[in-house]
Write a protein that holds these residues in place. Structure first.
Motif, PDB file in Angstrom:
ATOM      1  N   THR A  15      40.637  40.712 -16.286  1.00 10.47           N
ATOM      2  CA  THR A  15      40.564  39.282 -15.868  1.00 10.47           C
ATOM      3  C   THR A  15      39.923  38.563 -16.640  1.00 10.47           C
ATOM      4  O   THR A  15      39.164  38.829 -17.679  1.00 10.47           O
ATOM      5  CB  THR A  15      40.087  39.357 -14.455  1.00 10.47           C
ATOM      6  N   ILE A 215      53.594  36.512 -14.694  1.00  7.13           N
ATOM      7  CA  ILE A 215      52.832  35.918 -13.547  1.00  7.13           C
ATOM      8  C   ILE A 215      53.850  35.030 -12.824  1.00  7.13           C
ATOM      9  O   ILE A 215      54.454  34.254 -13.330  1.00  7.13           O
ATOM     10  CB  ILE A 215      51.658  35.200 -14.113  1.00  7.13           C
ATOM     11  N   THR A 244      48.132  39.235 -11.891  1.00  7.76           N
ATOM     12  CA  THR A 244      47.643  38.129 -10.994  1.00  7.76           C
ATOM     13  C   THR A 244      47.207  36.644 -11.991  1.00  7.76           C
ATOM     14  O   THR A 244      47.241  37.114 -13.062  1.00  7.76           O
ATOM     15  CB  THR A 244      46.303  38.556 -10.400  1.00  7.76           C
TER      16      THR A 244
END
Length: 311
Positions: A15, A215, A244
């Motif tokens: 992330t 995404i 995500t």
């Protein structure tokens, strides 16, 4: 390519927060275009949390203000419509002082009907490339003043669908295809990074391009509602999965702020590592970078053409 491919400890599942962990951006100023939704929000969030002063450059100022209120920190909002070169000029005129990070994140994808922008060019090329090109060129002095600025050019595996067709940028002579137009604009994003890295090296400015990954965001708003489910199925069939927004922003943030890529310039990344050059688009069509997108002659030609187009 003769140079070895750059890898990092991060990958497809990382992330933005993980990539920027431990990085201190206090005193740094950043602009993130298209930061009112999708990966733009998460890119801005990571930079703000690391201490940067971040300007959200957005078409929808009200949406931008809502995001800024959520992010807190030193976050401001400014109007910017990349398809309108007058809007770019107004944004630049209001900017003062150095600029350490420019994330060219905003984009439009697969507009179904051929559309000409306010400034007179095919809308996807105008928004995804030409507006960002004008923004960077007009902010060159501020970028140089930062003495080590980074430009992040958010491209896409969509670039594998088309090179820049220099003789017919606007689809005036060939049948308009939404994904070919998108692909051309995304190739332009990579070529821009290649030429910045050559042309502005003496100013301490580096630029790199990236594929954020698959995404589902507002970027797909021009597509059939079934596109999302079809994409998930296609990814599963290839042994992969959609990301995500937090994962999608990771490679942008890596290139914007990580010391792991200090001095790296003119390259194309995916999944937080440099992508390999491929000689064809496979059935999945999501990995690798096309040779034409890294070609220095193409990059110089596009730069010269873009200067003429923005006047």
């Amino acid at each position: 390519m003769s140079q070895s491919l750059i890898t990092t400890p991060f990958g497809a599942d990382s992330t933005a927060a993980e990539v920027i962990d431990g990085v201190d951006l206090t005193g740094k100023r950043a602009i993130v275009t298209g930061a009112a939704s999708g990966i733009g929000v998460e890119t801005a969030r990571a930079l703000v949390n690391a201490g940067a002063e971040v300007t959200l450059a957005v078409r929808d100022v009200d949406a931008g203000r809502r995001v800024a209120a959520e992010l807190g920190g030193m976050t401001s909002v400014a109007p910017l419509d990349l398809s309108n070169l007058t809007s770019v000029d107004e944004f630049v005129a209001a900017w003062q002082g150095p600029l350490h990070i420019l994330v060219n994140n905003a984009g439009v994808m697969a507009v179904q009907e051929r559309t000409i922008s306010h400034s007179g060019f095919e809308l996807q090329f105008a928004t995804n490339h030409l507006g960002h090109f004008a923004l960077a060129v007009c902010l060159h002095e501020s970028l140089a003043a930062a003495e080590g600025a980074r430009i992040v050019s958010v491209s896409s595996s969509g670039h594998l669908r088309s090179p820049v067709v220099f003789d017919d940028i606007d689809f005036a002579f060939r049948e308009y295809d939404p994904f070919a137009a998108y692909g051309q604009s995304k190739t332009a994003n990579v070529l821009f990074a290649v030429e910045v890295s050559r042309r502005w090296a003496d100013d301490g400015i580096v630029a790199n391009a990236l594929m954020p990954g698959g995404i589902l965001t507002a970027l797909q708003r021009h597509l059939d509602p079934a596109f999302g489910a079809e994409s998930e199925e296609r990814f599963r069939a290839a042994g992969s999965r959609l990301k995500t927004p937090q994962q999608g922003a990771a490679t942008s943030v890596l290139l914007a702020a990580s010391p792991l890529v200090d001095g790296v310039a003119g390259r194309y990344f995916e999944d937080c590592r440099e992508a390999a050059v491929v000689d064809h688009r496979d059935d999945f069509g999501i990995h690798g970078v096309a040779p034409y997108a890294l070609d220095p002659d193409n990059a110089e030609r596009l730069w010269d053409l873009s200067l003429k187009l923005i006047g």
